[in-house]
Write an enzyme that holds these catalytic residues in place. Structure first.
Site, mmCIF file in Angstrom:
data_model
loop_
_atom_site.group_PDB
_atom_site.id
_atom_site.type_symbol
_atom_site.label_atom_id
_atom_site.label_comp_id
_atom_site.label_asym_id
_atom_site.label_seq_id
_atom_site.Cartn_x
_atom_site.Cartn_y
_atom_site.Cartn_z
ATOM 1 N N CYS A 69 -7.122 3.760 -21.038
ATOM 2 C CA CYS A 69 -7.375 2.569 -20.210
ATOM 3 C C CYS A 69 -8.735 2.688 -19.521
ATOM 4 C CB CYS A 69 -6.274 2.439 -19.166
ATOM 5 S SG CYS A 69 -6.543 1.089 -17.981
ATOM 6 N N TYR A 222 0.988 -0.152 10.745
ATOM 7 C CA TYR A 222 1.005 0.034 9.284
ATOM 8 C C TYR A 222 -0.136 0.994 8.918
ATOM 9 C CZ TYR A 222 3.244 -4.595 9.805
ATOM 10 O OH TYR A 222 4.020 -5.655 10.201
ATOM 11 N N GLU A 244 3.691 4.003 11.444
ATOM 12 C CA GLU A 244 3.934 3.812 10.010
ATOM 13 C C GLU A 244 5.384 4.163 9.723
ATOM 14 O OE1 GLU A 244 4.162 3.318 6.185
ATOM 15 O OE2 GLU A 244 2.248 2.838 7.135
ATOM 16 N N ASN A 290 -2.678 -3.553 8.972
ATOM 17 C CA ASN A 290 -2.941 -3.521 7.533
ATOM 18 C C ASN A 290 -1.602 -3.584 6.817
ATOM 19 O OD1 ASN A 290 -4.206 -3.209 5.028
ATOM 20 N ND2 ASN A 290 -4.166 -0.977 5.153
ATOM 21 N N CYS A 317 -4.089 -7.898 1.933
ATOM 22 C CA CYS A 317 -4.184 -8.019 0.478
ATOM 23 C C CYS A 317 -3.579 -9.332 0.003
ATOM 24 C CB CYS A 317 -3.497 -6.837 -0.209
ATOM 25 S SG CYS A 317 -1.744 -6.682 0.167
#
Length: 359
Positions: A69, A222, A244, A290, A317
């Site tokens: 890959c 996070y 976390e 995050n 994200c």
């Protein structure tokens, strides 16, 4: 794939700016290599004993080889291409999903900027663990880059990558990941960004914003292995607090922070827990969030809006959930924004914004 990379980036930026606001103070998109950027490989093991395939499964749940890959960074690509022979030499039987037989389910490899690696064998049962442990010298000979070698036990017939139990076979239990001038200690079940080049740029931008604000205390929700918090420590922040849900990630962050803060007066505290429950009556000077793709959610957004600090740094994200959370945080406005192309050749993105309280 096949679309010119510059066009991909322009399109992504148009999408995120269209959702958050084209009039915002956007910086130029941050980009890196369009191939050869992944620092980790998550390989499904298929095929048969003596002739394994490493990659994914097709529609009939049979192995498709992806050892060549083009997304793997060069050092990782070299390691991945040696793995089929190693699996053969270790006499491991690939797990056959339709038949529910065999042992080796996945190989998980992480590669560091300094050329070291973490190799994790995901097995169905403990039966083959002794065989792998007894042949550690074969693994070291085939993969001299391997600083950490471990066995993960995933006994369930489910589409999950790994199980809760990890057996570390080497004297080292963490892989040092050097990002800018911070060394993050990555333990076996700790999350780290897939693209080290872009992660470094993301943390560097967060540090620049933090230095501009000069918060005494930073609360990193996070926090993962502590990337944002540790880049803030000593750059405006004299104390960082990380939260976390993963105990392994917190152990990683605590180890990294102890090394970074040695010989200084900087303070750091790390907690295993739910980020949504951690805002207390003591409000820090800066909160960093995050979250996963689902965003921070209505509860935490409301708490920040009601009792949050002067500034919030939000790395996302998923621009859609970021925009939703921003709607619930009406007392804040975006004062800086940037797109970070963490995932070339896909529609996925990383967006980071700095928020300032307006009331």
């Amino acid at each position: 794939m096949g679309e010119p990379y510059a066009d991909q980036v322009r399109r992504k930026h148009a999408v995120v700016a269209g959702i958050l606001g084209a009039e915002l103070p956007w910086s130029e998109p941050t980009t890196g290599p369009e191939s050869g950027f992944r620092n980790k490989a998550k390989l499904v093991v298929g095929g048969r004993r003596g002739a394994p395939t490493l990659g994914i499964l097709d529609g009939q749940q049979r192995g498709v080889d992806l050892t060549r890959c083009g997304l793997y960074e060069p050092g990782l690509a070299d390691i991945v291409q040696r793995l089929p022979q190693l699996v053969t030499d270790l006499e491991l039987t690939p797990y056959d999903v339709p038949a529910r037989t065999g042992e080796l389910k996945h190989l998980l490899i992480t590669h560091s900027p300094d050329g070291e690696a973490m190799i994790r064998f995901v097995l169905r049962s403990r039966g083959q663990a002794t065989k792998i442990a007894e042949k550690l010298d074969i693994i070291r000979a085939a993969l001299p880059e391997a600083r950490v070698v471990s066995i993960n036990l995933q006994p369930e017939h489910k589409a999950i990558l790994e199980g809760p139990e990890e057996i570390v076979l080497t004297e080292h239990d963490a892989l040092p990941m050097r990002v800018n001038d911070v060394v993050l200690q990555l333990r076996t079940q700790s999350f780290f960004q897939t693209n080290t080049h872009i992660a470094a740029a993301l943390y560097a931008q967060a540090r620049e914003w933090t230095s501009r604000i000069r918060p005494e205390t930073v609360l990193d929700l996070y926090c993962g292995v502590g990337g944002f918090a540790l880049h803030a420590l000593g750059h405006g922040a004299r104390r960082v607090i990380g939260v976390e849900v993963s105990g392994e990630a917190i152990r990683s962050a605590r180890q990294s922070a102890s090394q970074l803060a040695a010989g200084t007066t900087y303070a750091h505290d790390w907690h295993v827990g739910d980020a949504t429950e951690f805002l207390t009556e003591t409000v820090p000077d800066l909160v960093v969030v995050n979250p996963p793709r689902r965003g921070i959610g209505a509860d935490l957004a409301r708490r920040l809006d009601d009792h949050g600090p002067t500034h919030v740094l939000y790395s996302s994200c998923n621009v859609t959930t970021l925009a939703r959370d921003m709607t619930a945080m009406g007392n804040y406005r975006i004062v800086s924004a940037g797109l970070f192309d963490m995932f070339p050749q896909t529609d996925h993105h990383e967006v980071m914004v700095l928020l300032a309280r307006t009331s």
